[in-house]
Scaffold this active site. Structure first.
Site, PDB file in Angstrom:
ATOM      1  N   ASP A  21      20.798  39.661   4.264  1.00 27.49           N
ATOM      2  CA  ASP A  21      21.251  38.454   3.569  1.00 27.49           C
ATOM      3  C   ASP A  21      22.468  38.738   2.684  1.00 27.49           C
ATOM      4  O   ASP A  21      22.642  39.863   2.230  1.00 27.49           O
ATOM      5  CB  ASP A  21      20.111  37.834   2.747  1.00 27.49           C
ATOM      6  CG  ASP A  21      19.478  38.805   1.763  1.00 27.49           C
ATOM      7  OD1 ASP A  21      19.197  39.957   2.169  1.00 27.49           O
ATOM      8  OD2 ASP A  21      19.243  38.420   0.602  1.00 27.49           O
TER       9      ASP A  21
ATOM     10  N   GLU B 294      18.959  34.288  -5.866  1.00 32.29           N
ATOM     11  CA  GLU B 294      18.432  33.853  -4.567  1.00 32.29           C
ATOM     12  C   GLU B 294      18.939  32.453  -4.241  1.00 32.29           C
ATOM     13  O   GLU B 294      19.173  31.642  -5.137  1.00 32.29           O
ATOM     14  CB  GLU B 294      16.901  33.816  -4.594  1.00 32.29           C
ATOM     15  CG  GLU B 294      16.229  35.161  -4.494  1.00 32.29           C
ATOM     16  CD  GLU B 294      16.154  35.705  -3.078  1.00 32.29           C
ATOM     17  OE1 GLU B 294      16.697  35.054  -2.153  1.00 32.29           O
ATOM     18  OE2 GLU B 294      15.553  36.774  -2.908  1.00 32.29           O
TER      19      GLU B 294
ATOM     20  N   HIS C 299      23.376  41.031  -0.674  1.00 29.78           N
ATOM     21  CA  HIS C 299      22.302  42.022  -0.629  1.00 29.78           C
ATOM     22  C   HIS C 299      22.560  43.060   0.470  1.00 29.78           C
ATOM     23  O   HIS C 299      22.276  44.241   0.303  1.00 29.78           O
ATOM     24  CB  HIS C 299      20.967  41.304  -0.389  1.00 29.78           C
ATOM     25  CG  HIS C 299      19.766  42.154  -0.634  1.00 29.78           C
ATOM     26  ND1 HIS C 299      18.488  41.688  -0.464  1.00 29.78           N
ATOM     27  CD2 HIS C 299      19.631  43.450  -1.031  1.00 29.78           C
ATOM     28  CE1 HIS C 299      17.625  42.660  -0.748  1.00 29.78           C
ATOM     29  NE2 HIS C 299      18.297  43.727  -1.097  1.00 29.78           N
TER      30      HIS C 299
END
Length: 228
Positions: A203, A151, A193
């Site tokens: 994203d 992330e 993603h």
């Protein structure tokens, strides 16, 4: 060059037909090959047996520059990768929130999702799930099992959120993961993603600079100077 005469006929001298010795040698080599394949399969299956797992320590890091914060056990599945599931992808995510909020939701058992790592805008890295284990991050079981998820703090519609410190820190992390598992440094194996089959996520979004990022990953993988 071929032999003259009926090379496949029985009862001929040397140079004709397949000898018993050749058959024995060939059969032995095939047996060895089959045994090796069977051993590999046994090893993969072994790590899927309930209660069998590699030794591990709480808070142990896979990436030394990271700090450790545990994700909720509801957001990942215990495994013994890469022996039970091969790892051949790195998946890039964007948090759609702050660094602190990402840590908080990954600790929430109701969230039902988390990545292995979070990278902040200032370049700090937190590991929340061991690479051994399967994180629920891709929205696709097969891709969860075969990937490491990272992330990145920010929002997909804010290009200013993707800082130089973040790109460089994340690139070093991705290069280390690729080296550990022999993952090729290309866009087939380092993906967003949004590129996971069946996902409804967008994203890292249109402002993530893939050309810059891949250049940084390649530089980090060779120990070269940081690419600006």
């Amino acid at each position: 060059m071929g032999n003259n005469g009926s090379a496949g006929s029985p009862g001929k001298g040397p140079g004709h037909g397949i000898s018993r010795r050749s058959l024995l040698i060939g059969g032995g080599a095939a047996a060895v090959g089959t045994a090796a394949l069977a051993a590999g399969e046994i090893r993969r299956v072994w790590w899927r047996v309930p209660g069998v797992e590699k030794p591990r320590k709480a808070g142990e890091l896979d990436y030394a520059p990271a700090s450790w914060v545990s994700a909720s056990e509801a957001n990942w599945r215990r495994a013994d990768r890469p022996d039970d599931y091969g790892v051949d992808r790195v998946i890039i995510h964007v948090t759609q929130g702050s660094y602190a909020s990402a840590v908080k939701v990954f600790q929430d058992p109701a969230h039902q999702a988390a990545t292995h790592y979070i990278v902040g805008q200032n370049g700090r890295v937190t590991q929340m799930i061991r690479e051994l284990d399967v994180a629920y991050h891709a929205g696709n079981r097969a891709f969860n099992e075969r990937s490491v998820g990272i992330e990145h703090e920010g929002f997909v519609d804010r290009p200013q959120d993707f800082t130089g410190a973040m790109y460089e820190s994340s690139a070093r992390l991705t290069a280390a993961i690729c080296k550990r598992y022999g993952i090729p440094i290309d866009r087939e194996h380092i993906i967003g993603h949004v590129e996971v089959p069946g996902t409804d996520h967008t994203d890292p979004g249109p402002h993530w600079d893939w050309r810059r990022y891949m250049k940084l990953v390649r530089a980090a993988s060779t120990g070269g100077a940081t690419a600006s």
